[in-house]
Design a protein around this motif. Structure first.
Motif, PDB file in Angstrom:
ATOM      1  N   VAL A 210       4.110   6.634   1.951  1.00 47.92           N
ATOM      2  CA  VAL A 210       3.011   5.751   2.868  1.00 47.92           C
ATOM      3  C   VAL A 210       2.320   6.865   3.516  1.00 47.92           C
ATOM      4  N   GLY A 211       2.771   7.925   4.028  1.00 45.20           N
ATOM      5  CA  GLY A 211       2.321   8.990   4.775  1.00 45.20           C
ATOM      6  C   GLY A 211       1.238   9.821   3.788  1.00 45.20           C
ATOM      7  N   GLU A 212       1.756   9.901   2.669  1.00 45.58           N
ATOM      8  CA  GLU A 212       0.938  10.667   1.831  1.00 45.58           C
ATOM      9  C   GLU A 212      -0.396  10.076   1.529  1.00 45.58           C
ATOM     10  N   TYR A 213      -0.365   8.913   1.251  1.00 46.50           N
ATOM     11  CA  TYR A 213      -1.667   7.860   0.830  1.00 46.50           C
ATOM     12  C   TYR A 213      -2.393   7.880   2.231  1.00 46.50           C
ATOM     13  N   VAL A 214      -1.801   7.696   3.186  1.00 50.19           N
ATOM     14  CA  VAL A 214      -2.803   7.491   4.550  1.00 50.19           C
ATOM     15  C   VAL A 214      -3.234   8.964   4.805  1.00 50.19           C
ATOM     16  N   GLU A 215      -2.795   9.879   4.663  1.00 48.41           N
ATOM     17  CA  GLU A 215      -3.210  11.011   5.002  1.00 48.41           C
ATOM     18  C   GLU A 215      -4.469  11.322   3.945  1.00 48.41           C
ATOM     19  N   TYR A 216      -4.618  10.570   2.818  1.00 43.87           N
ATOM     20  CA  TYR A 216      -5.492  10.984   1.872  1.00 43.87           C
ATOM     21  C   TYR A 216      -6.622  10.074   2.092  1.00 43.87           C
ATOM     22  N   GLY A 217      -6.552   9.133   2.845  1.00 40.76           N
ATOM     23  CA  GLY A 217      -7.550   8.290   3.581  1.00 40.76           C
ATOM     24  C   GLY A 217      -7.448   6.952   2.989  1.00 40.76           C
ATOM     25  N   ALA A 218      -6.079   6.352   2.646  1.00 46.29           N
ATOM     26  CA  ALA A 218      -5.936   4.877   2.240  1.00 46.29           C
ATOM     27  C   ALA A 218      -5.997   4.160   3.545  1.00 46.29           C
ATOM     28  N   ASP A 219      -6.403   2.950   3.639  1.00 43.30           N
ATOM     29  CA  ASP A 219      -6.321   2.065   4.684  1.00 43.30           C
ATOM     30  C   ASP A 219      -5.235   1.344   4.687  1.00 43.30           C
ATOM     31  N   ALA A 220      -4.573   1.072   3.678  1.00 44.74           N
ATOM     32  CA  ALA A 220      -3.406   0.134   3.347  1.00 44.74           C
ATOM     33  C   ALA A 220      -2.625   0.624   2.161  1.00 44.74           C
ATOM     34  N   VAL A 221      -1.536   0.366   1.872  1.00 47.73           N
ATOM     35  CA  VAL A 221      -0.548   0.598   0.725  1.00 47.73           C
ATOM     36  C   VAL A 221      -0.107  -0.840   0.256  1.00 47.73           C
ATOM     37  N   SER A 222       0.275  -0.573  -1.118  1.00 51.02           N
ATOM     38  CA  SER A 222       0.900  -1.931  -1.821  1.00 51.02           C
ATOM     39  C   SER A 222       2.053  -1.300  -2.498  1.00 51.02           C
ATOM     40  N   VAL A 223       3.090  -2.327  -2.699  1.00 48.06           N
ATOM     41  CA  VAL A 223       4.289  -2.039  -3.397  1.00 48.06           C
ATOM     42  C   VAL A 223       4.246  -2.996  -4.443  1.00 48.06           C
ATOM     43  N   GLY A 224       4.619  -2.265  -5.735  1.00 52.16           N
ATOM     44  CA  GLY A 224       4.573  -2.754  -6.941  1.00 52.16           C
ATOM     45  C   GLY A 224       5.915  -3.540  -7.565  1.00 52.16           C
ATOM     46  N   ARG A 225       6.539  -2.859  -8.362  1.00 50.72           N
ATOM     47  CA  ARG A 225       7.577  -3.240  -9.250  1.00 50.72           C
ATOM     48  C   ARG A 225       8.900  -3.555  -7.995  1.00 50.72           C
ATOM     49  N   PRO A 226       9.109  -3.022  -7.059  1.00 49.48           N
ATOM     50  CA  PRO A 226      10.229  -3.447  -6.190  1.00 49.48           C
ATOM     51  C   PRO A 226       9.771  -4.336  -5.061  1.00 49.48           C
ATOM     52  N   SER A 227       8.685  -5.174  -5.237  1.00 46.40           N
ATOM     53  CA  SER A 227       8.241  -6.075  -4.253  1.00 46.40           C
ATOM     54  C   SER A 227       9.016  -7.091  -4.157  1.00 46.40           C
ATOM     55  N   ASP A 228       9.922  -7.387  -5.028  1.00 46.43           N
ATOM     56  CA  ASP A 228      11.017  -8.406  -4.668  1.00 46.43           C
ATOM     57  C   ASP A 228      12.337  -7.861  -4.089  1.00 46.43           C
ATOM     58  N   ASP A 229      12.359  -6.714  -3.913  1.00 47.03           N
ATOM     59  CA  ASP A 229      13.518  -5.974  -3.026  1.00 47.03           C
ATOM     60  C   ASP A 229      13.313  -5.814  -1.546  1.00 47.03           C
ATOM     61  N   PRO A 230      14.054  -6.800  -0.696  1.00 49.39           N
ATOM     62  CA  PRO A 230      13.701  -6.860   0.726  1.00 49.39           C
ATOM     63  C   PRO A 230      14.224  -5.472   1.216  1.00 49.39           C
ATOM     64  N   ARG A 231      15.188  -4.620   0.536  1.00 50.05           N
ATOM     65  CA  ARG A 231      15.361  -3.441   1.201  1.00 50.05           C
ATOM     66  C   ARG A 231      14.308  -2.364   1.169  1.00 50.05           C
ATOM     67  N   VAL A 232      13.492  -2.497  -0.044  1.00 53.10           N
ATOM     68  CA  VAL A 232      12.294  -1.484  -0.116  1.00 53.10           C
ATOM     69  C   VAL A 232      11.221  -2.029   0.934  1.00 53.10           C
ATOM     70  N   LEU A 233      11.043  -3.224   0.881  1.00 48.74           N
ATOM     71  CA  LEU A 233       9.817  -3.738   1.457  1.00 48.74           C
ATOM     72  C   LEU A 233      10.095  -3.459   3.316  1.00 48.74           C
ATOM     73  N   LYS A 234      11.260  -3.529   3.565  1.00 50.30           N
ATOM     74  CA  LYS A 234      11.660  -3.573   4.881  1.00 50.30           C
ATOM     75  C   LYS A 234      11.341  -1.959   5.400  1.00 50.30           C
ATOM     76  N   ARG A 235      12.147  -1.076   4.374  1.00 48.29           N
ATOM     77  CA  ARG A 235      11.648   0.429   4.548  1.00 48.29           C
ATOM     78  C   ARG A 235      10.208   0.850   4.496  1.00 48.29           C
ATOM     79  N   VAL A 236       9.477   0.170   3.846  1.00 45.01           N
ATOM     80  CA  VAL A 236       8.075   0.425   3.888  1.00 45.01           C
ATOM     81  C   VAL A 236       7.383  -0.223   4.983  1.00 45.01           C
ATOM     82  N   ARG A 237       7.695  -1.326   5.465  1.00 48.14           N
ATOM     83  CA  ARG A 237       7.037  -1.796   6.574  1.00 48.14           C
ATOM     84  C   ARG A 237       7.306  -1.072   7.696  1.00 48.14           C
ATOM     85  N   ALA A 238       8.546  -0.584   7.821  1.00 51.60           N
ATOM     86  CA  ALA A 238       8.748   0.367   8.906  1.00 51.60           C
ATOM     87  C   ALA A 238       7.931   1.412   8.970  1.00 51.60           C
ATOM     88  N   ALA A 239       7.773   2.272   7.683  1.00 55.49           N
ATOM     89  CA  ALA A 239       6.779   3.286   7.756  1.00 55.49           C
ATOM     90  C   ALA A 239       5.368   2.989   8.129  1.00 55.49           C
TER      91      ALA A 239
END
Length: 262
Positions: A210-239
């Motif tokens: 997340v930090g790498e993309y934000v530092e490059y200027g992204a306004d938001a990020v998206s999760v692809g293949r693991p978007s059905d995995d709550p563990r990944v989504l929870k971790r990315v949400r926190a970041a």
């Protein structure tokens, strides 16, 4: 109102309303689809399905999109629909449906499967900027909010220039699959400034990505293949919340960023 900072990206034949509802506790937006709209893209999708790929192939794709969006009317997130079409007219029709539901129409200039490219969808559309801009304008002109899903590292494509062109045609969001070329997100951000809301995709799994993309200027990020995995989504949400604040409100008031209902 909360800004879109984390999205669930479309997964072929899997991203439907039920998938979006499952992701809703963690994300601000979810892109259903991709949905093939015209005869050429639907035939390509049937060929993909015949070789084992999951695809949405309802009898009436526009009715399918309308029904799926209707099921999410009370969901606490902004909904988008990723669509494929080799021709412009179905894009306009899908734009009407999306506008009626206050949903984002996302034009797929991203898929790289040979069957789709052969009929002018996906990467083939990305490689034809004039035609891509006609698709964007067709939806934007009827009042739809338009995103364009693209990928980096397509031969012959100057992505920053393409981004400028689609912004001029009426797109308000660019969804970039960085394809292990994260620096290109920075190139696009520098080229478009505030003219496009930039969502970065590919390998988003944790605070570092997340930090790498934000530092490059992204306004938001998206999760692809693991978007059905709550563990990944929870971790990315926190970041995401750590980078932008829990309400996403690190931008000046009056920003034109896409918003979602609280």
């Amino acid at each position: 109102m909360n800004r879109v900072r984390l999205a669930a990206a479309s997964l072929s034949g899997e991203s439907d309303s039920q998938w979006a509802e499952t992701a809703a506790p963690y994300v601000d937006a979810a892109f259903l689809g991709g949905v093939a709209l015209d005869d050429a893209s639907r035939e390509a999708a049937r060929e993909l399905a015949a070789r084992g790929r999951t695809e949405f192939l309802p009898e009436d794709p526009l009715a399918f999109v309308d029904a799926e969006l209707g099921r999410l009317v009370d969901a606490p997130l902004r909904v988008g629909v990723n669509v494929r079409s080799a021709t412009v007219s179905p894009i306009r029709s899908a734009g009407v449906v999306c506008a009626d539901h206050d949903a984002i129409l996302e034009i797929n200039a991203h898929c790289r499967q040979d069957e789709l490219c052969a009929v002018g969808c996906g990467e083939a559309l990305l490689s034809d900027t004039d035609r891509l801009c006609r698709h964007v304008a067709a939806a934007a002109d009827i009042g739809a909010t338009v995103s364009v899903k693209v990928r980096t590292e397509v031969p012959g494509v100057d992505l920053p220039e393409t981004a400028r062109r689609v912004a001029d045609a009426g797109a308000t969001m660019l969804h970039v699959d960085a394809m292990d070329s994260e620096h290109v997100v920075g190139d696009v951000a520098a080229a478009v400034g505030d003219d496009l809301y930039l969502v970065a995709n590919n390998g988003v799994r944790d605070a570092a990505s997340v930090g790498e993309y934000v530092e490059y200027g992204a306004d938001a990020v998206s999760v692809g293949r693991p978007s059905d995995d709550p563990r990944v989504l929870k971790r990315v949400r926190a970041a995401v919340d750590e980078w932008f604040g829990a309400d996403g409100a690190d931008e000046p008031d009056g920003s034109d960023e896409p918003e979602v209902s609280a």
